[in-house]
Design an enzyme around this catalytic site. Structure first.
Site, PDB file in Angstrom:
ATOM      1  N   HIS A 285       0.851  -1.196   0.000  1.00  0.00           N
ATOM      2  CA  HIS A 285       0.000   0.000   0.000  1.00  0.00           C
ATOM      3  C   HIS A 285       0.891   1.252   0.000  1.00  0.00           C
ATOM      4  CE1 HIS A 285      -2.888   3.008   1.270  1.00  0.00           C
ATOM      5  NE2 HIS A 285      -3.852   2.151   0.949  1.00  0.00           N
TER       6      HIS A 285
ATOM      7  N   GLU B 237      -4.015   2.236  -7.335  1.00  0.00           N
ATOM      8  CA  GLU B 237      -4.384   3.396  -6.514  1.00  0.00           C
ATOM      9  C   GLU B 237      -3.346   4.510  -6.661  1.00  0.00           C
ATOM     10  OE1 GLU B 237      -6.290   3.782  -2.330  1.00  0.00           O
ATOM     11  OE2 GLU B 237      -4.162   3.439  -1.987  1.00  0.00           O
TER      12      GLU B 237
HETATM   13  P1  PGA Z   1      -9.583   5.835   0.909  1.00  0.00           P
HETATM   14  O1  PGA Z   1      -8.442   4.743   1.075  1.00  0.00           O
HETATM   15  O2  PGA Z   1     -10.823   5.141   0.421  1.00  0.00           O
HETATM   16  O3  PGA Z   1      -9.740   6.433   2.283  1.00  0.00           O
HETATM   17  O4  PGA Z   1      -9.090   6.830  -0.107  1.00  0.00           O
HETATM   18  C1  PGA Z   1      -8.358   3.645   0.216  1.00  0.00           C
HETATM   19  C2  PGA Z   1      -7.056   2.940   0.493  1.00  0.00           C
HETATM   20  O5  PGA Z   1      -6.018   3.609   0.504  1.00  0.00           O
HETATM   21  O6  PGA Z   1      -7.060   1.719   0.752  1.00  0.00           O
END
Ligand code: PGA
Length: 222
Positions: free
Chosen positions: A88, A145
């Site tokens: 992450h 992401e």
């Molecule tokens: P968020 O986080 O939905 O608060 O943006 C998602 C993540 O980073 O797993």
């Protein structure tokens, strides 16, 4: 099969976990969506095995069992969870994880028959995926992401627009054979539906997944 993954990050106490569990258990259950909740390590033991929610962790050690003080290995985790988020953006930023150490984590997870959810962004996905074997890739869900799309990011970017997510996920799937590709970053009640389209195989929800009412609304929409 689509995925809804709740990433609680570093949040909640025992009473709040129990409240979330009781409220969310009444939520609509759709059989074609795999629902995974990823609490903090000590809270994993508060969940009983359920067909409705699968359990996940938010990281794992890159090393097996042995003299690694403070680490939680894949061998330990496999008795509790089926899924583990690795790499992450917050692990890379605050804990110094690298694509190399994330690849070692994936190796540990696949060797212990768990499904890695490998977080990548625009800049590192090709390098990260190329460090994984074909077997590891096909056992992994890739979570795309952009760090600036995380709800806590100090930017006004907000959730990534769905067209750019589709393009990134298409590119990943063209180059690598993976179990699926998810999107993460500011997914909420308002926008969740837009991300449940091909080729996006589901979402990872951080902040909005902490609130049982929001989880219930999100599940009703997908
Ligand atoms: P968020 O986080 O939905 O608060 O943006 C998602 C993540 O980073 O797993």
């Amino acid at each position: 099969m689509k995925y809804f993954v709740a990433n609680w990050k570093t949040n909640k106490d025992k009473a709040e976990v129990a409240e979330w569990q009781s409220k969310v258990s009444q939520a609509l259950v759709k059989s074609d969506v795999v629902k995974v909740v990823c609490p903090a390590f000590p809270h994993l033991a508060l969940f009983s095995k359920s067909d409705t929610w699968k359990l996940g962790a938010q990281t794992v050690s890159a090393f097996p069992n042995g003299p690694y003080t403070g680490a939680v290995s894949a061998e330990i985790l496999r008795e509790f969870v089926q899924y583990v988020i690795v790499g992450h953006a917050e692990r890379r930023k605050y804990f110094g994880e690298t694509s190399q150490s994330v690849a070692q984590q994936v190796q540990q997870l696949v060797a212990n028959a768990m499904t890695p959810i490998v977080a990548v962004d625009d800049h590192n996905w090709a390098q990260q995926c190329s460090l994984l074997s074909d077997e590891e890739l096909s056992a992994s869900l890739i979570m795309y992401e952009p760090p600036e799309a995380i709800s806590s990011a100090n930017s006004s970017a907000g959730a990534a627009d769905v067209e750019s997510v589709k393009k990134a996920i298409q590119a990943i799937k063209q180059q690598f054979t993976v179990k699926g590709c998810l999107y993460g970053g500011s997914v909420n009640v308002e926008n969740i539906q837009t991300y449940f389209q091909t080729p996006i195989d589901g979402v990872v929800v951080g902040n909005a997944s902490l609130d049982p009412a929001k989880v219930t609304s999100m599940l009703a929409k997908i």
